[in-house]
Structures are given as structure tokens and as C-alpha cells.
Write an enzyme that holds these catalytic residues in place. Structure first.
Site, PDB file in Angstrom:
ATOM      1  N   SER A 131      -2.251 -18.012 -15.240  1.00 20.49           N
ATOM      2  CA  SER A 131      -2.701 -18.030 -13.853  1.00 20.49           C
ATOM      3  C   SER A 131      -4.187 -18.376 -13.779  1.00 20.49           C
ATOM      4  O   SER A 131      -4.570 -19.515 -14.056  1.00 20.49           O
ATOM      5  CB  SER A 131      -2.368 -16.695 -13.181  1.00 20.49           C
ATOM      6  N   HIS A 167       1.952 -21.056 -11.325  1.00 16.60           N
ATOM      7  CA  HIS A 167       2.963 -20.438 -10.446  1.00 16.60           C
ATOM      8  C   HIS A 167       3.644 -21.478  -9.543  1.00 16.60           C
ATOM      9  O   HIS A 167       3.885 -21.220  -8.361  1.00 16.60           O
ATOM     10  CB  HIS A 167       2.330 -19.342  -9.576  1.00 16.60           C
TER      11      HIS A 167
END
Length: 247
Positions: A131, A167
Site C-alpha cells: 500500500s 488496492h
């Protein structure tokens, strides 16, 4: 003649010990790049504000049978009382956790960690992360660090050229936001990774995409005359733990 170290970055769209505690495939893949049975791994949880629960998950996942695990905290007292640069450079892997990319970059720059990360990369220490720990290595990225919808950030470390979006399948607004930002020229072309997919770069060249989930995907996303062109990348599913360790 001086032989230059091989520079590795493994950028995860999602997954790893914090998202898949019962699925070690991506983390095993990172550890396997060291060629060591028990590599030294430094976790850097800056993006989460050094959240204690996150650090606890790391220590549980990287127990003494798997790695020599240490943590660099910047928000609170921890293992590093002295030279943070020297501490970082004394590892085989630096693993950057998720959270706020904006806060991570700001805090790193205050402490000189940005320069230490570049030096680690140039020395051949494997850089990895999930991330925010994917975004930070690129020139620019899509982030939700500003407290609303995914937004552009054009202030990354720039070890890797172009932009990044983690994501890609895990958060509904990420994909349309990234496609729009690349199509209108706000962000340069770059890479998107689903949760469970990891992009492995040697130098600045993408050499492999691996996944811990059968259907996780990654893409190169480009501006094609004001439209988005999304090119699927070949992905190798790390189905067996032994494959991940021996790959």
C-alpha cells in the site's frame, strides 16, 4: 572492476502478513530473494504512525525461526536510539507498512530516511512494502492520505519511474480514480496491483509479477490519446509455499 549490487523492490498492492495472516506466500517470496535461511528484516511502520498492533503482527509473522526481525519506529521510542541510517543499512530486507503515504514521506524526509532508503537500494538491500509501502518508491501515486477519495500524489521517492496504484481491486474508488488521473495527464503512466499481487523490480525494470491469490492481477496503465489503456501483466500464482521459498 567494481560489481554493482543488484537492486530489488517488491511492491505489493495488498496482502502480506497484515492482510493475509494465514497466507505467507508474498512475504516468503520477498524473503527468498535474499538467499538466506534467516534474513535480517527491518519493518518500518511510519505510515501507520508506528501503530503498536501493526508492529505486533509483524513480530508474530516474522518469528525467530523465519527471520531476524527488527523495527524502526519514528513516532515513539523503540529499538533505535542512535544512527537510524546505520540501523537500516544493517538488514537484508526493509519492509514498509501501509497507512498514509503523505505522512510517511513527510516524516521520512525530516529524519533523513528518504536518503537512507535510496542508499539501501543502491547497496542491494531488498526494499518491499504494501500500500503506502508500494506507493513510496515511485515518482507519483494514488493515495487516500488526504482523508477523502483517492487523490494524486506527485512527491514520491522516485526510485521507480512513473506512478503506482495499490488496492486496485480491493477499494472500489481506486481503479476509476487511477484510470481518470492517467487519462487526463495528472499522473504519468504506471503500475496498478490488486490485493495479493506484487510487482518485482530489478533496478527500474519490472521482472516479475507474483500473487498470493489465484485471481490477483496487475496492470500497466497508460494514456492513449486522452483515454486509458490498461495492459494486463503476466502473473505467477505462488500456489505452493515451497515454490515461493525456492523461486
Amino acid at each position: 572492476m567494481t560489481i554493482q549490487p543488484t537492486r530489488h523492490i517488491v511492491a505489493m498492492g495488498g496482502g502480506g502478513f497484515s492482510m493475509e495472516p494465514d497466507n505467507p506466500l508474498l512475504d516468503d517470496y520477498v524473503l527468498s530473494r535474499t538467499g538466506k535461511a534467516r534474513p535480517r528484516v527491518c519493518f518500518v511502520p511510519t505510515a501507520s504512525g508506528d501503530a503498536e498492533g501493526y508492529v505486533d503482527k509483524f513480530r508474530a509473522a516474522f518469528g525467530p525461526q523465519r527471520a531476524e526481525a527488527r523495527v524502526l519506529t519514528l513516532f515513539r521510542a523503540g529499538e533505535v536510539a542512535g544512527d537510524k541510517r546505520a540501523f537500516l543499512l544493517d538488514h537484508d530486507v526493509i519492509y514498509v507498512g501501509g497507512g498514509s503515504t503523505v505522512n510517511l514521506l513527510a516524516v521520512w524526509r525530516v529524519h533523513g530516511i528518504d536518503k537512507a532508503m535510496r542508499e539501501a537500494w543502491e547497496r542491494g538491500i531488498i526494499l518491499a512494502g504494501i500500500s503506502a509501502g508500494m506507493n513510496c518508491w515511485f515518482e507519483s501515486s494514488v493515495t487516500d492520505s488526504f482523508g477523502g477519495r483517492p487523490a494524486p500524489l506527485r512527491d514520491g521517492l522516485g526510485l521507480l519511474p512513473g506512478s503506482a496504484c495499490p488496492h486496485y481491486d480491493g477499494e472500489p474508488e481506486r481503479r476509476p480514480a487511477y484510470r481518470r488521473l492517467v487519462a487526463d495527464g495528472t499522473l504519468p503512466a504506471g503500475y496498478a496491483a490488486d490485493d495479493g499481487a506484487a510487482l518485482h523490480f530489478v533496478g527500474t525494470e519490472l521482472v516479475a509479477v507474483v500473487s498470493s491469490r489465484p485471481h490477483a492481477r496487475a496492470y500497466h496503465v497508460e494514456n492513449d490519446g486522452g483515454e486509458t489503456r490498461e495492459i494486463p501483466l503476466p502473473v505467477r500464482y505462488l500456489e505452493e509455499r515451497s515454490e515461493a521459498r525456492g523461486a
